[in-house]
Each structure stands twice: as structure tokens, then as C-alpha cells.
Write an enzyme that holds these catalytic residues in place. Structure first.
Site, mmCIF file in Angstrom:
data_model
loop_
_atom_site.group_PDB
_atom_site.id
_atom_site.type_symbol
_atom_site.label_atom_id
_atom_site.label_comp_id
_atom_site.label_asym_id
_atom_site.label_seq_id
_atom_site.Cartn_x
_atom_site.Cartn_y
_atom_site.Cartn_z
ATOM 1 N N ALA A 292 0.805 -1.217 0.000
ATOM 2 C CA ALA A 292 0.000 0.000 0.000
ATOM 3 C C ALA A 292 0.837 1.266 0.000
ATOM 4 O O ALA A 292 0.385 2.307 -0.471
ATOM 5 C CB ALA A 292 -0.956 -0.001 1.188
ATOM 6 N N GLN B 193 -6.758 -0.453 6.108
ATOM 7 C CA GLN B 193 -7.303 -0.998 7.351
ATOM 8 C C GLN B 193 -8.739 -1.507 7.192
ATOM 9 O O GLN B 193 -9.177 -2.376 7.947
ATOM 10 C CB GLN B 193 -7.247 0.059 8.461
ATOM 11 C CG GLN B 193 -5.837 0.425 8.903
ATOM 12 C CD GLN B 193 -5.135 -0.692 9.647
ATOM 13 O OE1 GLN B 193 -5.758 -1.572 10.256
ATOM 14 N NE2 GLN B 193 -3.810 -0.691 9.615
ATOM 15 N N SER C 220 -3.507 -3.595 0.868
ATOM 16 C CA SER C 220 -2.290 -4.326 1.189
ATOM 17 C C SER C 220 -2.657 -5.738 1.631
ATOM 18 O O SER C 220 -3.630 -5.933 2.351
ATOM 19 C CB SER C 220 -1.556 -3.596 2.318
ATOM 20 O OG SER C 220 -0.368 -4.268 2.616
ATOM 21 N N CYS D 145 8.050 5.403 19.880
ATOM 22 C CA CYS D 145 9.412 5.226 20.381
ATOM 23 C C CYS D 145 10.229 4.378 19.422
ATOM 24 O O CYS D 145 11.254 3.814 19.774
ATOM 25 C CB CYS D 145 9.392 4.598 21.768
ATOM 26 S SG CYS D 145 8.229 3.252 21.904
HETATM 27 C C1 LIG Z 1 -0.049 -0.596 6.823
HETATM 28 C C2 LIG Z 1 -0.616 0.617 6.192
HETATM 29 C C3 LIG Z 1 -0.039 1.177 5.037
HETATM 30 C C4 LIG Z 1 1.219 0.637 4.413
HETATM 31 O O1 LIG Z 1 0.997 -0.585 3.765
HETATM 32 P P1 LIG Z 1 2.228 -1.481 3.306
HETATM 33 O O2 LIG Z 1 1.607 -2.525 2.434
HETATM 34 O O3 LIG Z 1 2.819 -2.042 4.552
HETATM 35 O O4 LIG Z 1 3.190 -0.605 2.561
HETATM 36 C C5 LIG Z 1 -0.642 2.284 4.477
HETATM 37 N N1 LIG Z 1 -1.752 2.819 5.012
HETATM 38 C C6 LIG Z 1 -2.330 2.320 6.116
HETATM 39 C C7 LIG Z 1 -3.562 2.952 6.656
HETATM 40 C C8 LIG Z 1 -1.780 1.211 6.749
HETATM 41 O O5 LIG Z 1 -2.348 0.736 7.855
#
Ligand SMILES: *Cc1c(COP(=O)(O)O)cnc(C)c1O
Length: 406
Positions: A75, A183, A203, A330
């Protein structure tokens, strides 16, 4: 009570790969290992067929046509491709992009990059629950606006934005609408037609698929959306994204999407019940705990809460048997409180003492109950050591105190 530790409550960060997904991927490493772009032999045809099946499986999850799906490395890349790709392709039409302050860094940092190139970006603020309104979007649109990018659901709070309303505003004003749906994808129903979504990022590893693969939905009709590719090469993926396709990962992405789509109704009920149990029991066990976000417009598995009068760092250390994340970033050398919670109006203290707990497919009720007791025990212990807590117990209003500076 015997519960196996460590307990995983960080499904918003990533998920284990579902065994059913792994089983479908395995043959594509050692047997059906062809290049999906090889047109001259059966190895290539088999790989291509598998990729096209996965494309259908993923597209179906959001009500799209298979041709509208571009596979990417995840993503982060999808967000980059959508935002830079549209800004670049439509540069003669305008130079303005609208987004929201609580977006994922993959969107915010991409927008910062556009600003360095001289484009203009409006970052909409959110209310105390983390929500934006379609009206805010409508008011921000100008003749120069080429893209609106608003995330479907927030990764820290699970808050779901009014996507269909925002989509309608964008559609009426003829501005393209992108949503980072990482999400929400596979967790809540998404319909790109009904919601007027033109571009959508997903993703695989957030839905029990492998890491390093994702997709971008690019609308093909009403309107036909075109974008400038960001990776040039052999013209794979209709020229949107060149590079040899990661066939096993794409097969896994398709399988994960199919499982998510079929089980969504049942699974979201079960997961929401566990999340509600965690939320309600923490409210019973612990005084002065606040929910960050919305109780109504929220994903089934996400819970973000702040525990006043304790140090977030101490709480995290006490909870080392539980994998969760906190509002204190952190990860780097800095101890910046979460920019998402700050944008919702939380002070540094409350942002630092927040925990994000995300429940998923393999979470059990025993684990939830164990975590409630663990948090209850440690919050009590930490507060007993805190002079602030003692004053609160005596009924002193901390805001009325004039602290002396040293
Ligand atoms: C995890 C996440 C991403 C990044 O996705 P990847 O596939 O790990 O690069 C982007 N946007 C949101 C809201 C995410 O939770």
C-alpha cells in the site's frame, strides 16, 4: 488461567499469514514458477492464469472489475502511485491536492514531496473523534483541485471516515477521489461504485496475506482514470506498474481477499464482540480511562485507549508479554506523541499514555481477559507510585495547581 504468551494484539500492524493462504502459495514457488509475462510456454500461461484469478478475487472484494486492479509491492507503493501518478498526469488541469492530517505517513510524506515540487496541498483538520466531514472537503475544493485523498479507516484509532459522502462530493465536483483503504479492506464492506471511489489502495499483509504485495484500484469507466506510472519498465500491469509480477505473493493476496470476503460477516461480529469486551472490561477495571476515536464509526477490531496519570513508557514496559502499540512513537530516537491523537485534541500526556490494541482472526476470549487483568494490575501499581495520582485521589484538581518552574 493458562494463556500462551506473548499475546499478539497488533493486527493493525501486520497479521500472520493464514495457513490456507500459504497452502495456495506454495506450488507457485517450486512447481508453477513461470513468469506471468512469458507468452510462449505453459509455465508462463499457468502463472498468468493464477495472477488473473487473484485479480478477480481482489477486485470482487471491493465491487470492481479485474481490469481495474494494478498489483503493487504494497500500500505504500499504491499510495505513492495514486497521488504522484494523478498529480503528474493532471498537472495541466491543476496543482492542488486535498488530504487529512491523520493520514498514514505513506500519504502524508507523498504529499510533502508534491509540495516540494511546488504543488499545493490542503491538510484538513479532524474533530475530537478523528472525523472529517464531506462539507470540509467540499469547502476545500477549488478549480485547481485534481485529487482528494481521504483514508477509509485510521490505522491508530480505527475511525471510519464518511467515505460515501466524500465520494459523492468529489463526483459532483468532478474531482478524483482516492482512499487509502488498507485498514478497512476485507474488514468492512467496500463498494467502489456506490461510494464513488476512483482510486483505492490495499495491502495483503493486513488481511492475513503475505507482506510486500498490494494493489491499487484505478477506475476505468465514468470516469476513465489515467495516471503517470512511477516505475517504468516492461509495461506490465497495463503500463501502470512495470516489473516481473511476484506470482506466489499475488496468489496469496487473492486467496486472502477471497477468505476475507466470504467470512467478513461472521468474523466482524466475532471480532467486534471481543473488542467490545476488552473495551468494556477495561472501563470496569480501570478508572480514568478514555476511548480515543469513535464508538460508532469504527472498525470491528481496533481499540485505542488512554490511561491517565501514568507514564506510557512504564506501562508499555510492564506489558512486555503483550504485543501492542502505543501513542508514543518510540520506534525512532524521538519520543514524539502520536500525531493522529494530537490532531484529535489530546494533550501530550494522554497521547503518550495511550495503547492501540487490535484484535484479529486468531485472538481468543482468554487472551482478551488476560490482557484486561494485566493492564488493570499494572495501571494500579504504576498509579500507586505516582504523586499525581495521590493528589487526584485527594480530590485536588490538577488543572488548578500552579506548578513552580525550576
Ligand atoms: C499498513 C498501512 C499502510 C502501508 O501498507 P504497506 O503494504 O505495509 O506498505 C498504508 N496505510 C495504512 C492505513 C496502513 O495501515
Amino acid at each position: 488461567m493458562t494463556v500462551k504468551t506473548p499475546i499478539y494484539l497488533d493486527y493493525a500492524a501486520t497479521c500472520p499469514v493464514d495457513q490456507r493462504v500459504v497452502d495456495q502459495m506454495v506450488p507457485f514457488f517450486t512447481q508453477a514458477y513461470g513468469n506471468a509475462a512469458s507468452r510462449t510456454h505453459a509455465f508462463g500461461w499457468t502463472a498468468e492464469e493464477a495472477v488473473e484469478r487473484a485479480r478477480e478475487q481482489v477486485a470482487q472484494t471491493i465491487g470492481a472489475e479485474p481490469k481495474e486492479l494494478t498489483f503493487t509491492s504494497g500500500a505504500t507503493e499504491s499510495n505513492n502511485l495514486a497521488i504522484k501518478g494523478i498529480a503528474e498526469y493532471l498537472h495541466e488541469q491543476g496543482d492542488h491536492v486535498i488530504t487529512v492530517v491523520t493520514e498514514h505517513k505513506a500519504v502524508l510524506d507523498t504529499c510533502k514531496h508534491l509540495e516540494r515540487q511546488g504543488k499545493r496541498v490542503t491538510y484538513l483538520p479532524v474533530d475530537a473523534q478523528g472525523l472529517v466531514t464531506a462539507q470540509q472537503v467540499a469547502d476545500a475544493i477549488t478549480d485547481e483541485t485534481v485529487l482528494v485523498s481521504v483514508m477509509f479507516a485510521n490505522n491508530e484509532t480505527g475511525v471510519i471516515q464518511p467515505i460515501a459522502e466524500i465520494g459523492k462530493v468529489c463526483h459532483d465536483r468532478k474531482v478524483l477521489f482516492h482512499t487509502d483503504a488498507v485498514q478497512a479492506f476485507g474488514k468492512v464492506p467496500i463498494d467502489v461504485q456506490a461510494m464513488n471511489i476512483d482510486l483505492l489502495s490495499m495491502s495483503a499483509h493486513k488481511i492475513y496475506g503475505p507482506k510486500g504485495v498490494g494493489g491499487l484500484y484505478v477506475r476505468r469507466r465514468k470516469p476513465r482514470v489515467r495516471l503517470a506510472p512511477q516505475i517504468h519498465g516492461g509495461g506490465h500491469e497495463r503500463g501502470n506498474r512495470s516489473g516481473t509480477l511476484n506470482v506466489p505473493a499475488i496468489v496469496g493476496f487473492g486467496a486472502a481477499a477471497e477468505i476475507a470476503r466470504q467470512g467478513m460477516g461472521e468474523e466482524s461480529v466475532r471480532i467486534a464482540a471481543l473488542r467490545n469486551r476488552l473495551r468494556d472490561r477495561l472501563r470496569e477495571e480501570v478508572q480514568h480511562v478514555t476511548l480515543n476515536g469513535s464508538e460508532e464509526h469504527v472498525l470491528p477490531g481496533t481499540l485505542n485507549m488512554s490511561f491517565s496519570y501514568i507514564e506510557g513508557e512504564s506501562l508499555l514496559m510492564a506489558l512486555k508479554d503483550v504485543a501492542l502499540s502505543s501513542g508514543s512513537a518510540c520506534t525512532s530516537a524521538s519520543l514524539e506523541p502520536s500525531y493522529v491523537l494530537r490532531a484529535m485534541g489530546l494533550d501530550d500526556e494522554l497521547a503518550h499514555s495511550s495503547l492501540r490494541m487490535t484484535i484479529g482472526r486468531f485472538t481468543t476470549q482468554e487472551e482478551v481477559d488476560y490482557v484486561v487483568e494485566l493492564i488493570g494490575k499494572h495501571v494500579t501499581r504504576l498509579r500507586d507510585m505516582s504523586p499525581l495520582w495521590e493528589m487526584v485521589q485527594e480530590g485536588i484538581d490538577l488543572n488548578s495547581i500552579q506548578w513552580t518552574a525550576h
